[in-house]
Design a protein around this motif. Sequence first.
Motif, PDB file in Angstrom:
ATOM      1  N   LEU A   1      19.351   1.006 -17.308  1.00  0.00           N
ATOM      2  CA  LEU A   1      20.086   2.070 -18.011  1.00  0.00           C
ATOM      3  C   LEU A   1      19.975   3.396 -17.273  1.00  0.00           C
ATOM      4  N   ALA A   2      18.803   3.674 -16.734  1.00  0.00           N
ATOM      5  CA  ALA A   2      18.590   4.938 -16.027  1.00  0.00           C
ATOM      6  C   ALA A   2      19.510   5.056 -14.817  1.00  0.00           C
ATOM      7  N   GLN A   3      19.790   3.945 -14.149  1.00  0.00           N
ATOM      8  CA  GLN A   3      20.662   3.980 -12.976  1.00  0.00           C
ATOM      9  C   GLN A   3      22.132   4.023 -13.353  1.00  0.00           C
ATOM     10  N   LYS A   4      22.476   3.536 -14.533  1.00  0.00           N
ATOM     11  CA  LYS A   4      23.852   3.597 -15.002  1.00  0.00           C
ATOM     12  C   LYS A   4      24.193   4.985 -15.549  1.00  0.00           C
TER      13      LYS A   4
ATOM     14  N   HIS B   1      17.024   7.304  -7.521  1.00  0.00           N
ATOM     15  CA  HIS B   1      17.372   6.342  -6.469  1.00  0.00           C
ATOM     16  C   HIS B   1      18.156   5.201  -7.128  1.00  0.00           C
ATOM     17  N   THR B   2      19.393   5.485  -7.467  1.00  0.00           N
ATOM     18  CA  THR B   2      20.156   4.567  -8.312  1.00  0.00           C
ATOM     19  C   THR B   2      20.652   3.317  -7.579  1.00  0.00           C
ATOM     20  N   SER B   3      20.514   3.290  -6.249  1.00  0.00           N
ATOM     21  CA  SER B   3      20.925   2.085  -5.515  1.00  0.00           C
ATOM     22  C   SER B   3      19.781   1.114  -5.286  1.00  0.00           C
ATOM     23  N   VAL B   4      18.555   1.515  -5.617  1.00  0.00           N
ATOM     24  CA  VAL B   4      17.405   0.621  -5.448  1.00  0.00           C
ATOM     25  C   VAL B   4      17.495  -0.490  -6.489  1.00  0.00           C
ATOM     26  N   PRO B   5      17.474  -1.757  -6.063  1.00  0.00           N
ATOM     27  CA  PRO B   5      17.677  -2.860  -7.007  1.00  0.00           C
ATOM     28  C   PRO B   5      16.462  -3.131  -7.886  1.00  0.00           C
ATOM     29  N   ASP B   6      16.732  -3.873  -8.930  1.00  0.00           N
ATOM     30  CA  ASP B   6      15.687  -4.218  -9.896  1.00  0.00           C
ATOM     31  C   ASP B   6      14.535  -4.970  -9.247  1.00  0.00           C
ATOM     32  N   ALA B   7      14.834  -5.799  -8.248  1.00  0.00           N
ATOM     33  CA  ALA B   7      13.781  -6.568  -7.587  1.00  0.00           C
ATOM     34  C   ALA B   7      12.749  -5.643  -6.943  1.00  0.00           C
ATOM     35  N   PHE B   8      13.207  -4.553  -6.325  1.00  0.00           N
ATOM     36  CA  PHE B   8      12.288  -3.607  -5.698  1.00  0.00           C
ATOM     37  C   PHE B   8      11.516  -2.818  -6.748  1.00  0.00           C
ATOM     38  N   LEU B   9      12.233  -2.349  -7.761  1.00  0.00           N
ATOM     39  CA  LEU B   9      11.569  -1.585  -8.822  1.00  0.00           C
ATOM     40  C   LEU B   9      10.540  -2.442  -9.546  1.00  0.00           C
ATOM     41  N   GLY B  10      10.849  -3.728  -9.700  1.00  0.00           N
ATOM     42  CA  GLY B  10       9.895  -4.639 -10.328  1.00  0.00           C
ATOM     43  C   GLY B  10       8.612  -4.756  -9.528  1.00  0.00           C
ATOM     44  N   LYS B  11       8.718  -4.736  -8.197  1.00  0.00           N
ATOM     45  CA  LYS B  11       7.528  -4.769  -7.346  1.00  0.00           C
ATOM     46  C   LYS B  11       6.688  -3.506  -7.531  1.00  0.00           C
ATOM     47  N   LEU B  12       7.362  -2.373  -7.654  1.00  0.00           N
ATOM     48  CA  LEU B  12       6.634  -1.130  -7.905  1.00  0.00           C
ATOM     49  C   LEU B  12       5.915  -1.178  -9.250  1.00  0.00           C
TER      50      LEU B  12
ATOM     51  N   GLY C   1      -1.307   5.103 -21.100  1.00  0.00           N
ATOM     52  CA  GLY C   1      -1.153   4.970 -19.655  1.00  0.00           C
ATOM     53  C   GLY C   1       0.074   4.171 -19.244  1.00  0.00           C
ATOM     54  N   ALA C   2       0.343   3.069 -19.949  1.00  0.00           N
ATOM     55  CA  ALA C   2       1.497   2.236 -19.611  1.00  0.00           C
ATOM     56  C   ALA C   2       2.798   3.014 -19.789  1.00  0.00           C
ATOM     57  N   ARG C   3       2.844   3.830 -20.837  1.00  0.00           N
ATOM     58  CA  ARG C   3       4.053   4.623 -21.084  1.00  0.00           C
ATOM     59  C   ARG C   3       4.231   5.692 -20.010  1.00  0.00           C
ATOM     60  N   HIS C   4       3.121   6.327 -19.597  1.00  0.00           N
ATOM     61  CA  HIS C   4       3.200   7.332 -18.532  1.00  0.00           C
ATOM     62  C   HIS C   4       3.691   6.697 -17.229  1.00  0.00           C
ATOM     63  N   ALA C   5       3.216   5.485 -16.946  1.00  0.00           N
ATOM     64  CA  ALA C   5       3.637   4.795 -15.725  1.00  0.00           C
ATOM     65  C   ALA C   5       5.127   4.465 -15.786  1.00  0.00           C
ATOM     66  N   LYS C   6       5.586   3.989 -16.938  1.00  0.00           N
ATOM     67  CA  LYS C   6       7.010   3.660 -17.085  1.00  0.00           C
ATOM     68  C   LYS C   6       7.864   4.925 -16.952  1.00  0.00           C
ATOM     69  N   ARG C   7       7.390   6.026 -17.517  1.00  0.00           N
ATOM     70  CA  ARG C   7       8.152   7.274 -17.438  1.00  0.00           C
ATOM     71  C   ARG C   7       8.321   7.708 -15.973  1.00  0.00           C
ATOM     72  N   TYR C   8       7.228   7.610 -15.196  1.00  0.00           N
ATOM     73  CA  TYR C   8       7.303   8.027 -13.804  1.00  0.00           C
ATOM     74  C   TYR C   8       8.245   7.123 -13.011  1.00  0.00           C
ATOM     75  N   LEU C   9       8.138   5.819 -13.205  1.00  0.00           N
ATOM     76  CA  LEU C   9       9.027   4.897 -12.500  1.00  0.00           C
ATOM     77  C   LEU C   9      10.471   5.049 -12.966  1.00  0.00           C
ATOM     78  N   PHE C  10      10.660   5.394 -14.222  1.00  0.00           N
ATOM     79  CA  PHE C  10      11.998   5.724 -14.732  1.00  0.00           C
ATOM     80  C   PHE C  10      12.575   6.911 -13.971  1.00  0.00           C
ATOM     81  N   GLU C  11      11.751   7.934 -13.765  1.00  0.00           N
ATOM     82  CA  GLU C  11      12.212   9.118 -13.043  1.00  0.00           C
ATOM     83  C   GLU C  11      12.585   8.771 -11.602  1.00  0.00           C
ATOM     84  N   LEU C  12      11.837   7.874 -10.992  1.00  0.00           N
ATOM     85  CA  LEU C  12      12.175   7.442  -9.633  1.00  0.00           C
ATOM     86  C   LEU C  12      13.480   6.656  -9.619  1.00  0.00           C
ATOM     87  N   ALA C  13      13.680   5.805 -10.620  1.00  0.00           N
ATOM     88  CA  ALA C  13      14.892   4.983 -10.676  1.00  0.00           C
ATOM     89  C   ALA C  13      16.136   5.841 -10.830  1.00  0.00           C
ATOM     90  N   ARG C  14      16.085   6.868 -11.653  1.00  0.00           N
ATOM     91  CA  ARG C  14      17.275   7.699 -11.858  1.00  0.00           C
ATOM     92  C   ARG C  14      17.563   8.598 -10.655  1.00  0.00           C
TER      93      ARG C  14
END
Length: 459
Positions: free
Chosen positions: A239-242, A354-365, A339-352
Amino acid sequence: MRAALALLLLLAAAYAEHRGKAYVRDKVCQEFKTLGKENFRTLNIIANSRKFSNATFEEISHLVHEIVSLAETCCVEGADPSCYDAGSSALSAKSCKKGSPFPDHPDAAGCCAQEGLEQKLCLAALRHPPQQLPRYLQPSNEELCQAFKKDPKDFADRFLHDYASSYSQAPLPVLLGSTRTFLSMVSTCCISPTPTACFLKEKLERKSLSLLTLMSNRACSRFTAYGKEKVTFSYLTSLAQKIPSASFEDLFPLAEDAAEMFSQCCDSVAEDCMQKELSEHTAKACGTLSARDERFADCCKGKNLMQNYFCISALPPVPAPKLPEAQKPTNKQLCSEEGARHAKRYLFELARRHTSVPDAFLGKLYDACQKVRGECCSAKDASPSSATQHQHMAEELPRFLEKANQLCGQYTELNFLDFKKRLRESLMKMMPEASPDLLGQLGWERRAMGAPACWARCP
């Protein structure tokens, strides 16, 4: 839905002898008598095709024949009370013999080394992994009718096997409804004086159910592979990338709602669970996001919520807006109860960003972040360890994300030849002394890596 419930009772009770042998026999026989032999057989084709999605039609047919024969023999009036238990034991033993006609599984040997109830329970738990892509391709109307008229029963059996194995992760009630309406369409239209018009009308009427089967199979496959927490993250970053203009507070509740929906409905026997919950979720998403994005608003204009959801899920990511650098969470925040929510928030900020980074890469992060939190936050001296790990990740992330964003952005925007040319130019800059043959080989290797990765997005 009684049929779905009957099938699950059959599958669960057939080996769940810790509930008692009489209980197992009585439940199976009750459903066999209620459904009748043909419905009982049909449901077994679907169930075992879902369970053993890589099995051949012949292997499934052998297994279903044995199951139906067992019920037919042991569920008649006056049958010996031990008939069903003895028959199911013989069925397990037969499946363990070399050259068994039943579906094969790499873990079957371990089950067959056990005895009695343990062997049955072990064999019952075996399941093939879902297919990466559905292999069922619907033939033309003419081909459908030709196969149907040649042998209606064989046509129906083969269709049930092909369709159920291709969409093995779709909830059972969804799969039952989809196969039932398809076979009804074929049997109706193949004897119609105007088959083309009939097929067109019937396909339009079952469009929503077809989309529901496709989407729920995809979503439940991810839920099975990822689990609830990672599905929440995957849905959030999609959703963040859309719609990168939306905030974490807008999108995170929707991601949680979607993950909860999948946890409730992927294994549910309730007839309308997925359709009802998905409709409610789509209404929430439209209510939250329509005012923020014109594309979402257009998707939400339709009266059919299933098709609206499909429209939203098919929206491609948009170019990232110019945003300030994402604020990294502190070690204290990462190791707190939230902590889990803070981590998701930060990765959410990275995803929005870098909207071309695929889910497979974000999942690794996400996996890497979870690993760091798990190792460092449980250590006695959490702060220094966490700081070292966190610092290393923070230093590597920007370069990694920019490169992935650039590569996948080009792959999405350019045609194949232009992408090939751009990739070759990039390799020449990296290795100016390399020969054309080597550059060509490296280019193919990187395209082979980049193409599927860049398309591996969350539905």
